[in-house]
Design a protein around this motif. Sequence first.
Motif, mmCIF file in Angstrom:
data_model
loop_
_atom_site.group_PDB
_atom_site.id
_atom_site.type_symbol
_atom_site.label_atom_id
_atom_site.label_comp_id
_atom_site.label_asym_id
_atom_site.label_seq_id
_atom_site.Cartn_x
_atom_site.Cartn_y
_atom_site.Cartn_z
ATOM 1 N N LYS A 35 5.676 -6.765 -13.966
ATOM 2 C CA LYS A 35 6.030 -7.332 -12.656
ATOM 3 C C LYS A 35 7.429 -6.877 -12.241
ATOM 4 O O LYS A 35 7.638 -6.467 -11.095
ATOM 5 N N ASN A 36 8.373 -6.908 -13.169
ATOM 6 C CA ASN A 36 9.740 -6.466 -12.861
ATOM 7 C C ASN A 36 9.789 -4.979 -12.529
ATOM 8 O O ASN A 36 10.514 -4.554 -11.623
ATOM 9 N N TYR A 37 9.033 -4.181 -13.260
ATOM 10 C CA TYR A 37 8.977 -2.744 -13.013
ATOM 11 C C TYR A 37 8.431 -2.472 -11.610
ATOM 12 O O TYR A 37 9.013 -1.699 -10.834
ATOM 13 N N VAL A 38 7.324 -3.111 -11.271
ATOM 14 C CA VAL A 38 6.722 -2.914 -9.954
ATOM 15 C C VAL A 38 7.664 -3.390 -8.854
ATOM 16 O O VAL A 38 7.798 -2.746 -7.814
ATOM 17 N N TRP A 39 8.346 -4.491 -9.078
ATOM 18 C CA TRP A 39 9.309 -5.000 -8.090
ATOM 19 C C TRP A 39 10.393 -3.961 -7.813
ATOM 20 O O TRP A 39 10.758 -3.716 -6.671
ATOM 21 N N ARG A 40 10.909 -3.320 -8.884
ATOM 22 C CA ARG A 40 11.923 -2.275 -8.694
ATOM 23 C C ARG A 40 11.350 -1.111 -7.896
ATOM 24 O O ARG A 40 12.017 -0.556 -7.019
ATOM 25 N N LEU A 41 10.107 -0.725 -8.179
ATOM 26 C CA LEU A 41 9.478 0.380 -7.462
ATOM 27 C C LEU A 41 9.286 0.052 -5.990
ATOM 28 O O LEU A 41 9.542 0.892 -5.121
ATOM 29 N N VAL A 42 8.836 -1.154 -5.713
ATOM 30 C CA VAL A 42 8.595 -1.568 -4.330
ATOM 31 C C VAL A 42 9.886 -1.511 -3.524
ATOM 32 O O VAL A 42 9.873 -1.213 -2.331
ATOM 33 N N ASN A 43 11.012 -1.751 -4.172
ATOM 34 C CA ASN A 43 12.299 -1.764 -3.481
ATOM 35 C C ASN A 43 13.033 -0.431 -3.515
ATOM 36 O O ASN A 43 14.164 -0.347 -3.073
ATOM 37 N N ASP A 44 12.386 0.616 -4.021
ATOM 38 C CA ASP A 44 12.984 1.949 -4.090
ATOM 39 C C ASP A 44 12.403 2.804 -2.965
ATOM 40 O O ASP A 44 11.203 3.081 -2.944
ATOM 41 N N LYS A 45 13.256 3.231 -2.028
ATOM 42 C CA LYS A 45 12.767 3.995 -0.876
ATOM 43 C C LYS A 45 12.182 5.348 -1.272
ATOM 44 O O LYS A 45 11.456 5.969 -0.489
ATOM 45 N N CYS A 46 12.476 5.828 -2.469
ATOM 46 C CA CYS A 46 11.965 7.119 -2.924
ATOM 47 C C CYS A 46 10.671 6.982 -3.735
ATOM 48 O O CYS A 46 10.210 7.945 -4.338
ATOM 49 N N THR A 47 10.115 5.794 -3.770
ATOM 50 C CA THR A 47 8.909 5.523 -4.541
ATOM 51 C C THR A 47 7.870 4.857 -3.650
ATOM 52 O O THR A 47 8.214 4.070 -2.772
ATOM 53 N N ALA A 48 6.620 5.188 -3.889
ATOM 54 C CA ALA A 48 5.525 4.534 -3.174
ATOM 55 C C ALA A 48 4.409 4.215 -4.161
ATOM 56 O O ALA A 48 4.218 4.936 -5.152
ATOM 57 N N ILE A 49 3.708 3.143 -3.888
ATOM 58 C CA ILE A 49 2.528 2.763 -4.656
ATOM 59 C C ILE A 49 1.358 2.750 -3.682
ATOM 60 O O ILE A 49 1.387 2.035 -2.680
ATOM 61 N N PHE A 50 0.352 3.557 -3.975
ATOM 62 C CA PHE A 50 -0.852 3.575 -3.154
ATOM 63 C C PHE A 50 -1.997 3.014 -3.985
ATOM 64 O O PHE A 50 -2.100 3.284 -5.188
ATOM 65 N N VAL A 51 -2.826 2.236 -3.353
ATOM 66 C CA VAL A 51 -3.979 1.644 -4.025
ATOM 67 C C VAL A 51 -5.235 2.010 -3.246
ATOM 68 O O VAL A 51 -5.181 2.275 -2.044
ATOM 69 N N HIS A 52 -6.352 2.044 -3.951
ATOM 70 C CA HIS A 52 -7.627 2.368 -3.310
ATOM 71 C C HIS A 52 -8.651 1.309 -3.704
ATOM 72 O O HIS A 52 -8.746 0.931 -4.870
ATOM 73 N N TYR A 53 -9.379 0.868 -2.704
ATOM 74 C CA TYR A 53 -10.429 -0.132 -2.901
ATOM 75 C C TYR A 53 -11.780 0.487 -2.608
ATOM 76 O O TYR A 53 -11.913 1.305 -1.705
ATOM 77 N N GLU A 54 -12.771 0.092 -3.388
ATOM 78 C CA GLU A 54 -14.159 0.444 -3.110
ATOM 79 C C GLU A 54 -14.941 -0.851 -3.077
ATOM 80 O O GLU A 54 -14.851 -1.657 -4.012
ATOM 81 N N GLU A 55 -15.648 -1.061 -1.985
ATOM 82 C CA GLU A 55 -16.439 -2.272 -1.784
ATOM 83 C C GLU A 55 -15.605 -3.530 -1.997
ATOM 84 O O GLU A 55 -16.039 -4.501 -2.615
ATOM 85 N N GLY A 56 -14.362 -3.489 -1.522
ATOM 86 C CA GLY A 56 -13.481 -4.641 -1.600
ATOM 87 C C GLY A 56 -12.838 -4.886 -2.951
ATOM 88 O O GLY A 56 -12.105 -5.855 -3.133
ATOM 89 N N LYS A 57 -13.092 -4.011 -3.919
ATOM 90 C CA LYS A 57 -12.524 -4.177 -5.261
ATOM 91 C C LYS A 57 -11.517 -3.075 -5.533
ATOM 92 O O LYS A 57 -11.748 -1.912 -5.201
ATOM 93 N N LEU A 58 -10.401 -3.452 -6.177
ATOM 94 C CA LEU A 58 -9.379 -2.476 -6.537
ATOM 95 C C LEU A 58 -9.978 -1.481 -7.520
ATOM 96 O O LEU A 58 -10.474 -1.873 -8.585
ATOM 97 N N ALA A 59 -9.962 -0.205 -7.147
ATOM 98 C CA ALA A 59 -10.585 0.836 -7.961
ATOM 99 C C ALA A 59 -9.564 1.714 -8.672
ATOM 100 O O ALA A 59 -9.857 2.297 -9.711
ATOM 101 N N GLY A 60 -8.365 1.821 -8.118
ATOM 102 C CA GLY A 60 -7.359 2.671 -8.729
ATOM 103 C C GLY A 60 -6.060 2.637 -7.953
ATOM 104 O O GLY A 60 -5.990 2.081 -6.853
ATOM 105 N N SER A 61 -5.039 3.222 -8.568
ATOM 106 C CA SER A 61 -3.729 3.277 -7.919
ATOM 107 C C SER A 61 -2.978 4.513 -8.384
ATOM 108 O O SER A 61 -3.307 5.125 -9.400
ATOM 109 N N ILE A 62 -1.952 4.841 -7.612
ATOM 110 C CA ILE A 62 -1.082 5.955 -7.964
ATOM 111 C C ILE A 62 0.342 5.567 -7.572
ATOM 112 O O ILE A 62 0.563 4.981 -6.512
ATOM 113 N N ILE A 63 1.274 5.836 -8.474
ATOM 114 C CA ILE A 63 2.692 5.594 -8.220
ATOM 115 C C ILE A 63 3.352 6.959 -8.103
ATOM 116 O O ILE A 63 3.221 7.800 -8.995
#
Length: 150
Positions: A35-63
């Motif tokens: 949670k702390n790691y993701v929080w730091r990433l979310v607040n870093d302008k040089c970082t993005a987290i993309f997520v993909h859903y299939e049929e409404g379910k989280l299927a994968g992500s990329i940082i």
Amino acid sequence: MQLNWDYRITEFLELAKRFNEETGYPVTYSYDNAKNYVWRLVNDKCTAIFVHYEEGKLAGSIIVHYDNEFSNEFFGYVGKMYVLPEYRGTWTGRALLQEACDWFDDNKCILSFATATAGIGQDKLFTNLVGKFGFAPQGGILIRKGKQHE
């Protein structure tokens, strides 16, 4: 889409836990550290987290991250990419990589790097997938175990 911290953090952290377990690395998952790691990433302008859903379910992500480190030009990095086993072979991986490549281009990265982390045994599949987006093998990745894990 970028991760909405308030709405989907629990889902994303469960995905991270599954990624951690599948690596086979001698590590113990920590919800608080994740949670702390993701929080730091979310607040870093040089970082993005993309997520993909299939049929409404989280299927994968990329940082992804970009930086100019020691040069005037920016480099892009795929930090972590994970697609749940049940969604491998679907469009999830392609959708995530397309988002990442578009983001790298938008941020003027002259080179982008991706490595098959996680030791998941899918290295060839990963190499083939990222190859469709212009990534080409160049060198290898070296891993050193710490003394306490030898």
